[in-house]
Design a protein around this motif. Structure first.
Motif, mmCIF file in Angstrom:
data_model
loop_
_atom_site.group_PDB
_atom_site.id
_atom_site.type_symbol
_atom_site.label_atom_id
_atom_site.label_comp_id
_atom_site.label_asym_id
_atom_site.label_seq_id
_atom_site.Cartn_x
_atom_site.Cartn_y
_atom_site.Cartn_z
ATOM 1 N N VAL A 4 2.670 44.812 30.872
ATOM 2 C CA VAL A 4 1.597 44.021 31.831
ATOM 3 C C VAL A 4 0.408 44.401 31.766
ATOM 4 N N ALA A 5 -0.495 43.797 31.331
ATOM 5 C CA ALA A 5 -1.834 43.970 31.139
ATOM 6 C C ALA A 5 -2.628 43.395 32.405
ATOM 7 N N VAL A 6 -3.146 44.332 33.144
ATOM 8 C CA VAL A 6 -4.211 43.853 34.199
ATOM 9 C C VAL A 6 -5.767 43.789 33.726
ATOM 10 N N LEU A 7 -6.344 42.773 33.784
ATOM 11 C CA LEU A 7 -7.593 42.220 33.228
ATOM 12 C C LEU A 7 -8.645 42.323 34.421
ATOM 13 N N ALA A 8 -9.462 43.520 34.209
ATOM 14 C CA ALA A 8 -10.648 43.729 35.099
ATOM 15 C C ALA A 8 -11.661 43.091 34.770
ATOM 16 N N LEU A 9 -12.203 41.933 35.632
ATOM 17 C CA LEU A 9 -13.430 41.313 35.123
ATOM 18 C C LEU A 9 -14.410 41.881 35.992
ATOM 19 N N ASP A 10 -15.857 41.785 36.015
ATOM 20 C CA ASP A 10 -16.819 42.317 36.438
ATOM 21 C C ASP A 10 -16.960 41.823 38.031
ATOM 22 N N ARG A 11 -16.951 42.603 39.044
ATOM 23 C CA ARG A 11 -16.927 42.445 40.445
ATOM 24 C C ARG A 11 -15.384 42.076 40.831
ATOM 25 N N VAL A 12 -14.713 43.016 40.121
ATOM 26 C CA VAL A 12 -13.183 42.633 40.604
ATOM 27 C C VAL A 12 -13.013 42.998 42.026
ATOM 28 N N ILE A 13 -12.094 42.544 42.726
ATOM 29 C CA ILE A 13 -11.696 43.010 43.925
ATOM 30 C C ILE A 13 -10.663 44.035 43.924
ATOM 31 N N LEU A 60 -10.564 44.677 25.684
ATOM 32 C CA LEU A 60 -9.858 43.394 25.503
ATOM 33 C C LEU A 60 -8.677 43.493 24.500
ATOM 34 N N GLU A 61 -8.757 44.115 23.624
ATOM 35 C CA GLU A 61 -7.546 44.542 22.899
ATOM 36 C C GLU A 61 -6.416 44.881 23.271
ATOM 37 N N GLY A 62 -6.363 45.221 24.716
ATOM 38 C CA GLY A 62 -5.256 45.459 25.385
ATOM 39 C C GLY A 62 -4.320 44.412 25.943
ATOM 40 N N LEU A 63 -4.942 43.366 25.827
ATOM 41 C CA LEU A 63 -4.146 41.974 25.998
ATOM 42 C C LEU A 63 -3.393 41.701 25.089
ATOM 43 N N LYS A 64 -3.533 41.948 23.802
ATOM 44 C CA LYS A 64 -2.732 41.420 22.435
ATOM 45 C C LYS A 64 -1.430 42.174 22.626
ATOM 46 N N GLY A 65 -0.388 41.522 22.531
ATOM 47 C CA GLY A 65 1.084 42.097 22.688
ATOM 48 C C GLY A 65 1.696 42.311 23.828
ATOM 49 N N ALA A 66 0.781 42.215 24.879
ATOM 50 C CA ALA A 66 1.371 42.374 26.296
ATOM 51 C C ALA A 66 2.256 41.300 26.311
ATOM 52 N N ASP A 67 3.198 41.195 27.454
ATOM 53 C CA ASP A 67 4.306 40.175 27.884
ATOM 54 C C ASP A 67 3.581 39.482 28.865
ATOM 55 N N THR A 68 2.760 39.866 29.759
ATOM 56 C CA THR A 68 2.372 39.409 30.815
ATOM 57 C C THR A 68 0.802 39.948 31.117
ATOM 58 N N ILE A 69 -0.079 38.999 31.278
ATOM 59 C CA ILE A 69 -1.472 39.391 31.835
ATOM 60 C C ILE A 69 -1.680 38.806 33.186
ATOM 61 N N ILE A 70 -2.283 39.763 33.893
ATOM 62 C CA ILE A 70 -2.866 39.412 35.282
ATOM 63 C C ILE A 70 -4.215 39.395 35.414
#
Length: 312
Positions: A4-13, A60-70
């Motif tokens: 599971v890749a958890v994507l933190a965008l700017d101003r993430v809660i 962002l390279e951590g998203l590659k190959g993940a089964d789930t992105i949140i």
């Protein structure tokens, strides 16, 4: 192992960011092995998380190959999505990766175009903005989460827990999901949806409109058995003209507006009084307890008794 890749965008809660990390890292399979590997990824080296600055171990390279992105929610729903993030999410979707959003994370996910033509949800307070910004999406503000198969969206805050538990059940079955729910001190399934949490202090009245005196009169006469003809007579107009004006200025019909006002008043009475449910139904204008219970549950997703237990 499911990644599971958890994507933190700017101003993430922070709450939305931590929810999937905590739920998935604590998930164990029947033989004790961890069910998930977590990658916390970020769009840039440092992310503004409000009360702190985040440095994620993955880009962002951590998203590659993940089964789930949140995609957790962000504090600025109007912020444009960086092209690199958009392209990374689209590329992952093309590879078949499951992508889910929590709370206002639906906005950046919607900006990729991946939700076009699909049903989706977000925090109820931002649902109208989502629908206006992305008319191609069928926005449902009443549910805790929506599962479209590859793309999932959730409502705000605790609804992210509901969504994560739902994904665990999809991945490993009900027994593993139930164990994860117990560790989170959460029911595996909550009664009702997001509708029960939506707050309307009063049913909206367009200030300064020609309908304002009529709407105030309706609000003060919720207990009466009013027909469309009764309302038109008080307004001194025809039923046809009344319906047209209501649609133009409120977006609904007179009787639908009246029913919504009755349910909101019933919610207030359930929260603030100990009156029996049957009495409250009569107070707000329903002819029978059964009619009141049915309408209340259709509107809020829960029974009057369940609503009182949750909010009184």
């Amino acid at each position: 192992m499911h990644t599971v890749a958890v994507l933190a965008l700017d101003r993430v809660i922070p709450f939305d960011l931590s929810t999937p990390i905590e739920v998935f890292t604590r998930t164990r399979l029947p033989d004790g092995r961890p069910g998930y590997q977590i990658r916390v990824c970020a769009e840039k080296p440092e992310i503004d998380a409000g009360v702190f600055t985040l440095r994620a171990p993955w880009g962002l390279e951590g998203l590659k190959g993940a089964d789930t992105i949140i995609v957790p929610g962000t504090a600025d729903i109007a912020a444009p999505l960086a092209p690199a993030v958009r392209d990374a999410l689209r590329s992952a979707a093309a590879d078949g990766t499951r992508i889910a959003s929590i709370c206002s994370g639906t906005f950046p996910l919607a900006a990729t175009g991946l939700l076009d033509g699909l049903r989706a949800t977000t925090h109820w307070i931002a649902a109208a903005q989502l629908a206006a910004a992305y008319p191609e999406i069928d926005v449902d503000p009443d549910v805790l989460y929506v599962d479209n198969g590859q793309f999932l969206t959730s409502a705000g805050a605790a609804a992210g827990l509901d969504l994560c538990l739902h994904m665990i059940r999809r991945d490993y079955g009900s027994a593993v999901a139930a164990d994860a729910a117990r560790l989170s001190v959460m029911p595996l399934e909550r009664e009702g949806g997001q509708a029960q949490f939506i707050v309307h202090d009063r049913t909206p009245t367009p200030q300064g409109s020609v309908l304002e005196p009529l709407l105030s009169w309706l609000q003060d006469n919720l207990a009466r058995d009013l027909t469309l003809a009764d309302i038109a007579a008080y307004d001194g107009t025809s039923t046809r003209t009344l319906i047209r004006r209501f649609r133009e200025q409120t977006g609904t019909t007179p009787l639908q507006w009246l029913q919504r006002a009755r349910i909101r008043q019933a919610q207030h009475l359930l929260e603030t009084t100990s009156h029996p449910v049957e009495r409250i139904g009569t107070q707000v204008g329903f002819g029978s307890p059964t009619a009141f219970r049915d309408r209340f549950k259709r509107t809020t997703g829960v029974s009057p008794h369940a609503y009182r237990r949750a909010f009184s």
